[in-house]
Enzyme design. Structure first.
Site, PDB file in Angstrom:
ATOM      1  N   LYS A 133      84.844  22.152  65.416  1.00  0.00           N
ATOM      2  CA  LYS A 133      83.806  21.593  66.290  1.00  0.00           C
ATOM      3  C   LYS A 133      84.364  21.151  67.635  1.00  0.00           C
ATOM      4  CE  LYS A 133      80.141  20.616  63.108  1.00  0.00           C
ATOM      5  NZ  LYS A 133      79.083  19.758  62.615  1.00  0.00           N
ATOM      6  N   LYS A 214      79.965  30.475  59.004  1.00  0.00           N
ATOM      7  CA  LYS A 214      78.950  29.936  58.097  1.00  0.00           C
ATOM      8  C   LYS A 214      77.609  29.767  58.808  1.00  0.00           C
ATOM      9  CE  LYS A 214      79.088  24.990  58.542  1.00  0.00           C
ATOM     10  NZ  LYS A 214      78.430  23.870  58.017  1.00  0.00           N
ATOM     11  N   LYS A 217      73.139  24.851  61.462  1.00  0.00           N
ATOM     12  CA  LYS A 217      71.962  24.392  62.221  1.00  0.00           C
ATOM     13  C   LYS A 217      72.178  24.543  63.715  1.00  0.00           C
ATOM     14  CE  LYS A 217      71.498  20.386  59.365  1.00  0.00           C
ATOM     15  NZ  LYS A 217      72.794  19.743  59.565  1.00  0.00           N
TER      16      LYS A 217
HETATM   17  N1  AQP Z   1      76.267  27.594  55.375  1.00  0.00           N
HETATM   18  C1  AQP Z   1      76.253  26.716  54.396  1.00  0.00           C
HETATM   19  N2  AQP Z   1      76.359  27.112  53.111  1.00  0.00           N
HETATM   20  C2  AQP Z   1      76.333  26.216  52.092  1.00  0.00           C
HETATM   21  N3  AQP Z   1      76.186  24.878  52.290  1.00  0.00           N
HETATM   22  C3  AQP Z   1      76.058  24.439  53.552  1.00  0.00           C
HETATM   23  N4  AQP Z   1      75.889  23.219  54.089  1.00  0.00           N
HETATM   24  C4  AQP Z   1      75.813  23.322  55.429  1.00  0.00           C
HETATM   25  N5  AQP Z   1      75.936  24.593  55.807  1.00  0.00           N
HETATM   26  C5  AQP Z   1      76.078  25.322  54.670  1.00  0.00           C
HETATM   27  C6  AQP Z   1      75.777  21.996  53.299  1.00  0.00           C
HETATM   28  O1  AQP Z   1      74.607  21.318  53.714  1.00  0.00           O
HETATM   29  C7  AQP Z   1      74.847  19.915  53.656  1.00  0.00           C
HETATM   30  C8  AQP Z   1      74.446  19.248  54.928  1.00  0.00           C
HETATM   31  O2  AQP Z   1      75.275  19.606  55.995  1.00  0.00           O
HETATM   32  P1  AQP Z   1      75.337  18.686  57.298  1.00  0.00           P
HETATM   33  O3  AQP Z   1      74.017  18.507  57.884  1.00  0.00           O
HETATM   34  O4  AQP Z   1      76.059  17.441  56.983  1.00  0.00           O
HETATM   35  O5  AQP Z   1      76.210  19.451  58.312  1.00  0.00           O
HETATM   36  P2  AQP Z   1      77.109  20.677  58.211  1.00  0.00           P
HETATM   37  O6  AQP Z   1      77.837  20.777  56.908  1.00  0.00           O
HETATM   38  O7  AQP Z   1      77.984  20.687  59.426  1.00  0.00           O
HETATM   39  O8  AQP Z   1      75.968  21.778  58.241  1.00  0.00           O
HETATM   40  P3  AQP Z   1      75.361  22.559  59.432  1.00  0.00           P
HETATM   41  O9  AQP Z   1      74.079  23.108  58.977  1.00  0.00           O
HETATM   42  O10 AQP Z   1      76.368  23.557  59.917  1.00  0.00           O
HETATM   43  O11 AQP Z   1      75.080  21.501  60.544  1.00  0.00           O
HETATM   44  P4  AQP Z   1      75.653  21.419  62.011  1.00  0.00           P
HETATM   45  O12 AQP Z   1      75.326  22.733  62.643  1.00  0.00           O
HETATM   46  O13 AQP Z   1      74.935  20.276  62.635  1.00  0.00           O
HETATM   47  O14 AQP Z   1      77.123  21.198  61.919  1.00  0.00           O
HETATM   48  C9  AQP Z   1      76.315  19.725  53.274  1.00  0.00           C
HETATM   49  O15 AQP Z   1      76.402  19.481  51.882  1.00  0.00           O
HETATM   50  C10 AQP Z   1      76.922  21.049  53.612  1.00  0.00           C
HETATM   51  O16 AQP Z   1      78.052  21.330  52.832  1.00  0.00           O
END
Ligand code: AQP
Length: 350
Positions: A133, A214, A217
């Site tokens: 990040k 991966k 969001k």
């Molecule tokens: N691609 C993924 N596959 C499986 N699990 C996923 N999680 C996120 N992306 C995937 C799981 O969703 C939960 C919430 O995640 P988060 O909101 O804390 O942030 P993150 O892990 O950083 O997910 P994002 O969607 O990629 O958000 P941004 O873009 O804001 O960083 C966690 O349990 C995560 O493992």
């Protein structure tokens, strides 16, 4: 045994910690950083929903975490409410689980500081999520660096036994366990040491357009991500346009064939069949994509219906989050007090 010099109480004993009822305590959270997607659903929500009847569950919209990258102040409150509505849309029952917003329970920020003082710069520097990040950002916020300490605080405040998360959070969970054990060794048994619960299939759903990254969001193109609230046409179109490769052979090989392997793994997670069996049923990408789109549309349809119900009354949603924050704070304040006393901070007399 020597008593505590100020409170006169005995020091915190060194014993296995059990601070709540016999039910397994579960905690997990999601950041309000954008529309929730299939990765969040398969990696986290589905496990939350599956365990909600037999466990004592705390689920949190972790809004403080979302401040670690650039955010839009005018949108955050609405996004927070919407994320909570999505928790319920995914199948959580408001009567069974405690649902709350992280910033409503001030103990999270306070506990994070105690834990920042128990984690090293070197440990935080090794976190791959931080490296990913921080890469390419001009100004990296200190909060992005210390994010894992706040996440450890979130988990440890609730004497959590199990943390259902996707694969990307494994390293943060390991750090949380290390910090809890280190704290217990140094200051006396204070924290329950949690376990990560990562699903077998689709623990890391990949971006449909860039399948070596991966699904996320905030990163990647909208075409690479299936949103939880996508309708049948959007789902079908995104799956049809998902990147595969030119050799046309359906087989599971994430290194050589990341695109088709991602589709097979999603199919395996949706149907519950082992991925090898799914792969053996298809000869062509076209039929795999058509069946996968149909299975996803069917899986997401009830989610969209429940979302309509829960998002239509933000006042009711806010009430539910208020009650959740009260319940969460009652647990969190006790754990925080235990940690502060263990570290030797002077307690208030009143
Ligand atoms: N691609 C993924 N596959 C499986 N699990 C996923 N999680 C996120 N992306 C995937 C799981 O969703 C939960 C919430 O995640 P988060 O909101 O804390 O942030 P993150 O892990 O950083 O997910 P994002 O969607 O990629 O958000 P941004 O873009 O804001 O960083 C966690 O349990 C995560 O493992």
């Amino acid at each position: 045994m020597i008593s505590h010099p100020v409170s006169g109480r005995l020091p915190v004993p060194r014993r296995a910690a059990t601070y709540h009822s016999a039910m397994t305590r579960v905690f997990s959270g999601v950041q309000p950083t954008g529309a929730l997607h299939l990765g969040n659903y398969l990696g986290a929500f589905r496990q939350w929903v599956a365990g909600q009847r037999e466990s004592d569950c705390y689920f949190c919209v972790v809004d403080l975490h979302s401040l670690t990258v650039e955010h839009e102040p005018g949108e955050l409150a609405a996004l927070t409410l919407d994320t909570a509505a999505c928790f319920l849309a995914a199948g959580l029952e408001p009567d069974l689980v405690t649902l709350f917003v992280q910033s409503h329970v001030h103990e999270h920020a306070e506990m994070a500081w105690l834990l920042e003082c128990n984690v090293s710069f070197g440990e935080l520097s090794r976190m791959t999520q931080f490296k990913e990040k921080a890469a390419g950002r001009g100004a990296v916020k200190a909060g992005l660096f210390t994010y894992p300490a706040l996440m450890a605080a979130d988990i440890l405040l609730y004497d959590t036994d199990r943390v259902p998360v996707g694969d990307d959070q494994r390293q943060h969970l390991e750090l949380t366990r290390d910090v809890a054990m280190r704290f217990n060794n140094r200051y006396g048994e204070t924290f329950v040491v949690p376990e990560a619960a990562v699903p077998e299939a689709a623990a890391r759903v990949m971006d449909l357009q860039a399948p070596t990254q991966k699904m996320s969001k905030s990163e990647g193109s909208p075409l690479g991500r299936i949103d939880l609230l996508d309708g049948p046409e959007e789902v079908t179109q995104k799956i049809r346009r998902a990147v595969t490769d030119t050799d046309g052979e359906v087989s599971y090989d994430p290194d050589r064939k990341p695109g088709v392997s991602n589709l097979l793994e999603i199919m395996s997670a949706v149907t519950g069949e082992p991925v090898a069996e799914v792969a053996s049923r298809y000869q062509q990408y076209g039929s795999l994509k058509a069946d996968l789109a149909e299975a996803l549309v069917e899986m997401l349809q009830p989610v969209r219906k429940r979302y309509e119900l829960y998002s239509s009354d933000p006042g009711e949603m806010a009430n539910l989050l208020e009650q959740g924050a009260d319940k969460a704070a009652a647990v969190a304040s006790k754990t925080l007090a235990r940690a502060k006393e263990a570290m030797g901070l002077l307690g208030r007399t009143a």
